[in-house]
Each structure stands twice: as structure tokens, then as C-alpha cells.
Design a protein around this motif. Structure first.
Motif, PDB file in Angstrom:
ATOM      1  N   UNK A 171       0.842  -1.191   0.000  1.00 53.14           N
ATOM      2  CA  UNK A 171       0.000   0.000   0.000  1.00 53.14           C
ATOM      3  C   UNK A 171       0.881   1.246   0.000  1.00 53.14           C
ATOM      4  N   UNK A 172       0.334   2.328  -0.532  1.00 53.12           N
ATOM      5  CA  UNK A 172       1.034   3.608  -0.519  1.00 53.12           C
ATOM      6  C   UNK A 172       0.042   4.685  -0.129  1.00 53.12           C
ATOM      7  N   UNK A 173       0.422   5.467   0.871  1.00 50.88           N
ATOM      8  CA  UNK A 173      -0.444   6.527   1.351  1.00 50.88           C
ATOM      9  C   UNK A 173      -0.197   7.802   0.549  1.00 50.88           C
ATOM     10  N   UNK A 174      -1.065   8.785   0.746  1.00 48.62           N
ATOM     11  CA  UNK A 174      -0.939  10.045   0.016  1.00 48.62           C
ATOM     12  C   UNK A 174       0.410  10.698   0.288  1.00 48.62           C
ATOM     13  N   UNK A 175       0.913  10.472   1.493  1.00 50.64           N
ATOM     14  CA  UNK A 175       2.203  11.039   1.886  1.00 50.64           C
ATOM     15  C   UNK A 175       3.370  10.370   1.181  1.00 50.64           C
ATOM     16  N   UNK A 176       3.106   9.196   0.613  1.00 51.46           N
ATOM     17  CA  UNK A 176       4.169   8.431  -0.025  1.00 51.46           C
ATOM     18  C   UNK A 176       4.684   7.295   0.837  1.00 51.46           C
ATOM     19  N   UNK A 177       4.217   7.251   2.074  1.00 45.10           N
ATOM     20  CA  UNK A 177       4.635   6.172   2.974  1.00 45.10           C
ATOM     21  C   UNK A 177       4.099   4.843   2.451  1.00 45.10           C
ATOM     22  N   UNK A 178       4.948   3.826   2.512  1.00 46.05           N
ATOM     23  CA  UNK A 178       4.591   2.524   1.951  1.00 46.05           C
ATOM     24  C   UNK A 178       4.650   1.427   2.997  1.00 46.05           C
ATOM     25  N   UNK A 179       3.911   0.369   2.731  1.00 49.31           N
ATOM     26  CA  UNK A 179       3.946  -0.828   3.553  1.00 49.31           C
ATOM     27  C   UNK A 179       3.899  -2.034   2.634  1.00 49.31           C
ATOM     28  N   UNK A 180       4.581  -3.115   3.049  1.00 49.48           N
ATOM     29  CA  UNK A 180       4.657  -4.310   2.225  1.00 49.48           C
ATOM     30  C   UNK A 180       4.395  -5.562   3.046  1.00 49.48           C
ATOM     31  N   UNK A 181       3.844  -6.550   2.386  1.00 47.30           N
ATOM     32  CA  UNK A 181       3.750  -7.871   2.990  1.00 47.30           C
ATOM     33  C   UNK A 181       5.134  -8.497   3.001  1.00 47.30           C
ATOM     34  N   UNK A 182       5.379  -9.332   3.993  1.00 45.36           N
ATOM     35  CA  UNK A 182       6.684  -9.981   4.091  1.00 45.36           C
ATOM     36  C   UNK A 182       7.017 -10.801   2.844  1.00 45.36           C
ATOM     37  N   UNK A 183       5.988 -11.328   2.211  1.00 40.56           N
ATOM     38  CA  UNK A 183       6.196 -12.211   1.057  1.00 40.56           C
ATOM     39  C   UNK A 183       6.794 -11.477  -0.150  1.00 40.56           C
ATOM     40  N   UNK A 184       6.657 -10.141  -0.186  1.00 32.96           N
ATOM     41  CA  UNK A 184       7.155  -9.387  -1.336  1.00 32.96           C
ATOM     42  C   UNK A 184       8.196  -8.343  -0.963  1.00 32.96           C
ATOM     43  N   UNK A 185       8.436  -8.182   0.315  1.00 32.15           N
ATOM     44  CA  UNK A 185       9.370  -7.150   0.777  1.00 32.15           C
ATOM     45  C   UNK A 185      10.754  -7.386   0.169  1.00 32.15           C
ATOM     46  N   UNK A 186      11.327  -6.324  -0.369  1.00 32.93           N
ATOM     47  CA  UNK A 186      12.640  -6.429  -0.987  1.00 32.93           C
ATOM     48  C   UNK A 186      12.603  -6.783  -2.458  1.00 32.93           C
ATOM     49  N   UNK A 187      11.457  -7.222  -2.947  1.00 36.54           N
ATOM     50  CA  UNK A 187      11.323  -7.580  -4.364  1.00 36.54           C
ATOM     51  C   UNK A 187      10.349  -6.664  -5.101  1.00 36.54           C
ATOM     52  N   UNK A 188       9.320  -6.221  -4.416  1.00 32.02           N
ATOM     53  CA  UNK A 188       8.295  -5.371  -5.026  1.00 32.02           C
ATOM     54  C   UNK A 188       8.420  -3.950  -4.489  1.00 32.02           C
ATOM     55  N   UNK A 245      -6.447   3.734   4.863  1.00 30.76           N
ATOM     56  CA  UNK A 245      -5.706   2.490   4.658  1.00 30.76           C
ATOM     57  C   UNK A 245      -6.112   1.464   5.730  1.00 30.76           C
ATOM     58  N   UNK A 246      -6.187   0.197   5.395  1.00 28.36           N
ATOM     59  CA  UNK A 246      -5.936  -0.342   4.056  1.00 28.36           C
ATOM     60  C   UNK A 246      -7.058   0.001   3.084  1.00 28.36           C
ATOM     61  N   UNK A 247      -6.736   0.169   1.811  1.00 29.23           N
ATOM     62  CA  UNK A 247      -7.745   0.575   0.840  1.00 29.23           C
ATOM     63  C   UNK A 247      -8.710  -0.561   0.531  1.00 29.23           C
ATOM     64  N   UNK A 248      -9.956  -0.195   0.284  1.00 29.97           N
ATOM     65  CA  UNK A 248     -10.933  -1.227  -0.016  1.00 29.97           C
ATOM     66  C   UNK A 248     -12.242  -0.670  -0.520  1.00 29.97           C
ATOM     67  N   UNK A 249     -12.323   0.661  -0.611  1.00 31.84           N
ATOM     68  CA  UNK A 249     -13.568   1.272  -1.053  1.00 31.84           C
ATOM     69  C   UNK A 249     -13.794   1.079  -2.546  1.00 31.84           C
TER      70      UNK A 249
END
Length: 114
Positions: A47-64, A98-102
Motif C-alpha cells: 500500500x502507498x499513502x498520500x504522503x508516499x509512505x509505503x507498507x509491504x507484505x513480508x512475502x514481497x518485501x525487498x522484491x516489489x 488504509x488499508x484501501x478497499x472502497x
């Protein structure tokens, strides 16, 4: 009405890369990518917030890497070092929190062969 349109899916070999795009309309405070493989539950991967802050699942961290353009209406997902287990339908989502879902896109298929 917010509309989201994904693009960029396809088939690649293991170790390859793909870049997904999600073009939206309207105010999109939070944007993110989810995926769902056959027989599995939907998984939030980035996910990426309006501020640009990001979060990743462990399964993709470092690759995505998730990012947004200057207009904040388009989100990207750069996927590197893809693995067969990344094979899934990828969905873009957005919303006022966040998390987005609307709002959801229709999805784009990513297939990684070994």
C-alpha cells in the motif's frame, strides 16, 4: 464514482520482472495492491499513502516496490525477482483510508513459470 484500471500483467519466467499500473480517478488517499491465487485467500501485498509512505507484505518485501505518480492518481507496482508463487490475479484498490478497499479494479493476471 472512482474507477480504477489495472494494466501490465502477463507471463514471465522465474526471476523476471513486471510493472503493474493502476490508473484511477478522483481523490485517492490510499492506494494498494492485492493478489489472489487460485484456491487461496486475497492477500494485501503493498500500500502507498498520500504522503508516499509505503507498507509491504513480508512475502514481497525487498522484491516489489509500490509508488505513485505526481498526480497521486496512478499507482505502480514494480515486481522484480518474480517467483512461481507470485502467480495470481493482482487487484488495485483505493480508498479514503488504509488499508484501501472502497474501490477496486477488475484485476490483471500475473503468471510466473519456473
Amino acid at each position: 464514482q472512482v474507477q480504477l484500471a489495472e494494466s501490465g500483467g502477463g507471463s514471465v519466467q522465474s526471476g523476471g520482472s513486471l510493472r503493474l499500473s493502476c490508473r484511477g480517478s478522483g481523490y485517492l488517499w490510499c492506494m494498494g495492491w492485492f493478489r489472489q491465487a487460485i484456491g487461496k485467500e486475497r492477500e494485501e501485498i503493498a500500500i502507498v499513502k498520500y504522503s508516499g509512505r509505503t507498507e509491504y507484505a513480508d512475502s514481497v518485501k525487498g522484491r516489489f516496490t509500490i509508488s505513485r505518480d505526481r498526480s497521486k492518481t496512478t499507482a505502480y507496482l514494480q515486481m522484480n525477482n518474480l517467483k512461481p508463487e507470485d502467480t495470481a490475479m493482482y487487484y488495485c484498490a483505493a480508498g479514503p483510508s488504509c488499508p484501501p478497499g472502497a474501490y477496486w479494479g477488475r484485476g490483471t493476471q500475473v503468471t510466473v513459470s519456473s
